[in-house]
Write a protein that holds these residues in place. Structure first.
Motif, short mmCIF file in Angstrom:
data_model
loop_
_atom_site.label_atom_id
_atom_site.label_comp_id
_atom_site.label_asym_id
_atom_site.label_seq_id
_atom_site.Cartn_x
_atom_site.Cartn_y
_atom_site.Cartn_z
N PHE A 112 0.84 -1.19 0.00
CA PHE A 112 0.00 0.00 0.00
C PHE A 112 0.88 1.24 0.00
O PHE A 112 1.94 1.27 0.63
CB PHE A 112 -0.88 0.06 1.25
N SER A 113 0.43 2.28 -0.70
CA SER A 113 1.05 3.60 -0.56
C SER A 113 0.23 4.40 0.44
O SER A 113 -0.90 4.03 0.79
CB SER A 113 1.10 4.31 -1.91
N VAL A 114 0.78 5.51 0.89
CA VAL A 114 0.05 6.37 1.83
C VAL A 114 -1.27 6.87 1.22
O VAL A 114 -2.32 6.82 1.88
CB VAL A 114 0.93 7.56 2.28
N PRO A 115 -1.29 7.34 -0.05
CA PRO A 115 -2.58 7.73 -0.65
C PRO A 115 -3.58 6.58 -0.72
O PRO A 115 -4.78 6.78 -0.54
CB PRO A 115 -2.18 8.21 -2.05
N ASN A 116 -3.10 5.36 -0.99
CA ASN A 116 -3.98 4.19 -0.99
C ASN A 116 -4.66 4.03 0.36
O ASN A 116 -5.88 3.83 0.44
CB ASN A 116 -3.20 2.91 -1.31
N LEU A 117 -3.86 4.08 1.43
CA LEU A 117 -4.40 3.88 2.77
C LEU A 117 -5.35 5.00 3.16
O LEU A 117 -6.41 4.76 3.76
CB LEU A 117 -3.24 3.79 3.79
N LEU A 118 -4.99 6.24 2.80
CA LEU A 118 -5.86 7.37 3.12
C LEU A 118 -7.16 7.26 2.35
O LEU A 118 -8.26 7.47 2.92
CB LEU A 118 -5.15 8.68 2.78
N GLY A 119 -7.08 6.94 1.06
CA GLY A 119 -8.30 6.78 0.26
C GLY A 119 -9.17 5.66 0.78
O GLY A 119 -10.40 5.78 0.83
N LEU A 120 -8.53 4.54 1.18
CA LEU A 120 -9.27 3.41 1.73
C LEU A 120 -10.00 3.80 3.00
O LEU A 120 -11.17 3.44 3.21
CB LEU A 120 -8.30 2.26 2.00
N PHE A 121 -9.32 4.55 3.87
CA PHE A 121 -9.94 4.97 5.14
C PHE A 121 -11.13 5.90 4.89
O PHE A 121 -12.21 5.72 5.48
CB PHE A 121 -8.90 5.68 6.01
N ILE A 122 -10.96 6.88 3.99
CA ILE A 122 -12.04 7.83 3.71
C ILE A 122 -13.25 7.10 3.12
O ILE A 122 -14.40 7.32 3.54
CB ILE A 122 -11.56 8.93 2.75
N ALA A 123 -13.00 6.23 2.13
CA ALA A 123 -14.09 5.50 1.49
C ALA A 123 -14.77 4.54 2.47
O ALA A 123 -15.99 4.37 2.44
CB ALA A 123 -13.58 4.73 0.28
N LEU A 270 -20.45 11.15 -0.83
CA LEU A 270 -19.37 12.12 -1.05
C LEU A 270 -18.05 11.60 -0.49
O LEU A 270 -16.98 11.78 -1.09
CB LEU A 270 -19.73 13.46 -0.42
N LEU A 271 -18.11 10.93 0.67
CA LEU A 271 -16.90 10.37 1.26
C LEU A 271 -16.33 9.24 0.39
O LEU A 271 -15.12 9.15 0.21
CB LEU A 271 -17.19 9.84 2.67
N VAL A 272 -17.20 8.39 -0.14
CA VAL A 272 -16.73 7.32 -1.01
C VAL A 272 -16.07 7.90 -2.26
O VAL A 272 -14.99 7.46 -2.67
CB VAL A 272 -17.89 6.38 -1.42
N MET A 273 -16.70 8.90 -2.87
CA MET A 273 -16.12 9.52 -4.06
C MET A 273 -14.79 10.19 -3.73
O MET A 273 -13.83 10.13 -4.52
CB MET A 273 -17.09 10.54 -4.65
N ALA A 274 -14.72 10.84 -2.55
CA ALA A 274 -13.46 11.47 -2.14
C ALA A 274 -12.37 10.43 -1.95
O ALA A 274 -11.22 10.63 -2.35
CB ALA A 274 -13.67 12.26 -0.85
N GLY A 275 -12.74 9.30 -1.35
CA GLY A 275 -11.77 8.22 -1.16
C GLY A 275 -11.26 7.66 -2.48
O GLY A 275 -10.07 7.40 -2.66
N LEU A 276 -12.17 7.49 -3.43
CA LEU A 276 -11.78 7.02 -4.75
C LEU A 276 -10.85 8.02 -5.44
O LEU A 276 -9.86 7.64 -6.08
CB LEU A 276 -13.03 6.78 -5.62
N ALA A 277 -11.17 9.30 -5.30
CA ALA A 277 -10.34 10.34 -5.92
C ALA A 277 -8.94 10.35 -5.31
O ALA A 277 -7.94 10.48 -6.03
CB ALA A 277 -11.01 11.70 -5.76
N ALA A 283 -1.23 9.67 -5.48
CA ALA A 283 0.19 9.50 -5.77
C ALA A 283 0.69 10.61 -6.71
O ALA A 283 1.80 11.13 -6.53
CB ALA A 283 0.43 8.12 -6.40
N TRP A 284 -0.14 10.98 -7.69
CA TRP A 284 0.25 12.05 -8.61
C TRP A 284 0.40 13.38 -7.86
O TRP A 284 1.35 14.13 -8.11
CB TRP A 284 -0.80 12.20 -9.70
N ILE A 285 -0.51 13.66 -6.94
CA ILE A 285 -0.44 14.91 -6.17
C ILE A 285 0.82 14.94 -5.33
O ILE A 285 1.50 15.98 -5.24
CB ILE A 285 -1.70 15.06 -5.29
N VAL A 286 1.14 13.80 -4.71
CA VAL A 286 2.35 13.74 -3.88
C VAL A 286 3.59 14.00 -4.73
O VAL A 286 4.47 14.78 -4.35
CB VAL A 286 2.46 12.37 -3.17
N ARG A 287 3.66 13.37 -5.91
CA ARG A 287 4.82 13.59 -6.79
C ARG A 287 4.87 15.02 -7.31
O ARG A 287 5.95 15.60 -7.47
CB ARG A 287 4.76 12.61 -7.98
#
Length: 293
Positions: A112-123, A270-277, A283-287
């Protein structure tokens, strides 16, 4: 992306988003397991005679058909039959993205990457909010079955990862040979021969339209266009369009079926869509914004 291909991507989004309304309409006249058998029979025949079998072992082709076709739609059709609204189904089914991450970590040893984990938690928070609304607009059984459908789709994604690059259209067509017989067995078991006979004898124009749409438009045309886009552009450029599918699903369900979400379900959506986004773009935003070292 060229304007013509952008239009094709939007066509796929609309086709797959409206797909959930069509399923709901089809289930009014045809029970879920029989609907699955009819859908995949038409998706496979006659296309299987004109499209080459993808270069992959039969065991993986069967595994693909058993998960992403049979498992996903047996659960999804059942979920919508027992009270899962079409719009919410289009949204909750996107949990497949996060089930895929989990299964990839288990079976493929991917990290998992950090964005993956964050997105998973939000969704997950969004899905929890939606799930707690069982009995309000939707049924809890429908919600759980839709999650099972998402998990089946995710297992199919793992199978696809294991076999590597193959012709996606050929995979869909030949994979569609797997579900019809199991669907018929399930239909005979759960729905009974009398109900099957009655549904086929009294099938109406709307049910026929639903079966044709699901088999030819949502399955064959949808995946053909999607595979064309994936062959021309990086997956990272094509995948974000899938985020629009639940938006179209929710909107079309509201327009054609009069479905309305409760305030907590809107928050959950909205939370699910935010998590998916976050999962897609994180990862792109982090880079992009991380300071150079």
């Amino acid at each position: 992306m060229a304007p013509k291909d952008l239009m094709l991507a939007l066509v796929v989004v609309v086709v797959w988003g409206v797909n959930f309304v069509v399923i709901k309409v089809g289930l009014h006249g045809v029970p879920p397991m029989l609907l699955g058998a009819l859908r995949f029979t038409l998706a496979a025949v006659p296309a299987v005679f004109f499209i080459k079998r993808p270069k992959m072992p039969w065991r993986w082709l069967i595994a693909y058909g058993a998960t992403i076709s049979l498992g996903q739609f047996a659960f999804l059709f059942s979920a919508m039959y027992v009270g899962m609204p079409a719009g919410l189904a289009s949204l909750v089914l996107q949990a497949q993205a996060f089930f895929t991450l989990i299964f990839a970590a288990i079976f493929l040893r991917e990290r998992f990457s950090v964005p993956n984990l964050l997105g998973l938690f939000i969704a997950a928070c969004g899905l929890a909010v939606i799930g707690m609304q069982g009995g309000h607009v939707m049924t809890l059984a429908g919600f759980v079955l839709t999650l099972c459908a998402a998990a089946s789709w995710a297992l199919g994604n793992i199978v696809t990862k294991k076999v590597g690059k193959v012709d996606l259209v050929g995979l869909v067509v030949w994979g569609s040979l797997v579900p019809p017989l199991p669907f018929l067995v399930l239909s005979y078991w759960f729905e009974g021969p009398q109900r099957i006979a009655a549904a086929l004898a009294g099938i109406g124009a709307t049910s026929i339209f639903a079966v044709v749409y699901l088999a030819f438009i949502a399955t064959l045309i949808g995946y053909s266009l999607w595979s064309r886009l994936l062959s021309r552009y990086p997956a990272s450029q094509v995948a974000p369009f899938s985020l629009l599918v639940p938006i179209v699903g929710l909107a079309s369900a509201s327009v054609f079926l009069g479905e309305q979400l409760s305030a907590p379900q809107v928050v959950g959506a909205l939370l699910v869509m935010a998590g998916l986004a976050v999962n897609v773009f994180g990862a792109w935003i982090v880079r992009r914004f991380a300071p150079a070292r």
